[in-house]
Design an enzyme around this catalytic site. Structure first.
Site, PDB file in Angstrom:
ATOM      1  N   THR A  83      -1.864 -29.083 -11.750  1.00 25.99           N
ATOM      2  CA  THR A  83      -3.085 -28.439 -12.219  1.00 25.99           C
ATOM      3  C   THR A  83      -4.013 -29.490 -12.788  1.00 25.99           C
ATOM      4  O   THR A  83      -3.557 -30.459 -13.389  1.00 25.99           O
ATOM      5  CB  THR A  83      -2.776 -27.383 -13.302  1.00 25.99           C
ATOM      6  OG1 THR A  83      -3.971 -27.035 -14.006  1.00 25.99           O
ATOM      7  CG2 THR A  83      -1.768 -27.906 -14.308  1.00 25.99           C
ATOM      8  N   CYS A 196     -10.054 -28.645  -9.257  1.00 26.11           N
ATOM      9  CA  CYS A 196      -9.133 -27.539  -9.522  1.00 26.11           C
ATOM     10  C   CYS A 196      -8.248 -27.435  -8.299  1.00 26.11           C
ATOM     11  O   CYS A 196      -8.744 -27.480  -7.166  1.00 26.11           O
ATOM     12  CB  CYS A 196      -9.885 -26.237  -9.767  1.00 26.11           C
ATOM     13  SG  CYS A 196      -8.791 -24.819 -10.003  1.00 26.11           S
TER      14      CYS A 196
END
Length: 253
Positions: A83, A196
């Site tokens: 992430t 992202c």
């Protein structure tokens, strides 16, 4: 090849992409039937997302540090956090283990520098676009980061949480992202970081003429390179880990 530990679940859609790319790129690199030795721990994204909304970055850091410790105990020799947003708590994760932490922002910045760029746009969650941790880390590499204006930051964030983390891919959102990327280029961005891990599920090079830096793929490529390098022959704790650097606390934790 050293065993790679993956902290996933934020969301599982992007974690699945990490696993797919990790093994596909390893096979491309080594040939035959090779796969990457790996272990993964999947955290509950609902738990992490609630901590994000509550600004409880200390709690999130502790939860992900526990996950890293579990990976080390399971035999991992490198830690990869699947992430972008939660790299805000990277120092706490790296400090919890004795094995190298493979930093996503560093891996992305190195590729940007190789491309000869010094100014890039950034798309990600609002925590990534509005926080200082990503831009500050990029600045250490001599890279300036531009972000969309507030309405477009809201749109980018909402598409991630309301669509991409739920497995929904919509053409209308792809067009909006392409528009925002073009706007960043008009403001001086030489390329745009897909900051992202879910964003590459929505948009890619075929959707825009602006150079894109897929942080997910760059992170995995870097992890594979390190995994294929004998521990004694490279400076893990200098170039590829937060452990050699002072623990810098982000606001809120």
């Amino acid at each position: 090849m050293r065993t790679i530990g993956l902290i996933g679940g934020m969301s599982w859609e992007s974690s699945a992409e990490y696993y797919r790319l990790l093994n596909g790129l390893t096979r491309d690199r080594l040939g035959g039937h090779h796969c990457a030795p790996s272990v993964m721990v999947t955290v509950d994204f609902a738990e992490i997302e609630a901590m994000q909304r509550a600004d409880d970055w200390r709690g999130a850091a502790e939860r992900l540090a526990e996950a890293a410790v579990g990976l080390e105990r399971a035999g991992a020799e490198l830690v990869v956090l699947c992430t972008n947003t939660m790299h805000r708590v990277a120092p706490a994760i790296a400090a919890a283990v004795r094995i190298p932490f493979v930093d996503l922002v560093d891996a992305t910045a190195q590729r940007i520098r190789t491309a000869g760029m010094r100014t890039v746009g950034l798309l990600g969650t609002r925590f990534t676009m509005e926080g200082e941790f990503y831009r500050a880390r990029m600045a250490e590499h001599g890279i300036e980061v531009l972000v969309p204006d507030r309405p477009d930051r809201v749109l980018v964030h909402d598409v991630i949480y309301d669509e991409l983390t739920r497995g929904r891919i919509q053409d209308s959102s792809r067009r909006e992202y392409a528009r925002i990327i073009a706007s960043l280029a008009e403001q001086g961005a030489e390329g745009v970081v897909l900051g992202c891990t879910e964003i590459p599920l929505l948009i890619g090079p075929a959707d825009t003429s602006v150079p894109l830096f897929d942080s997910t793929r760059l992170h995995i490529e870097h992890a594979i390179e390190l995994a294929l390098t004998a521990p004694e022959s490279h400076t893990d704790h200098q170039s590829h880990s937060w452990r050699s650097q002072p623990l810098r606390r982000s606001p809120g934790w």
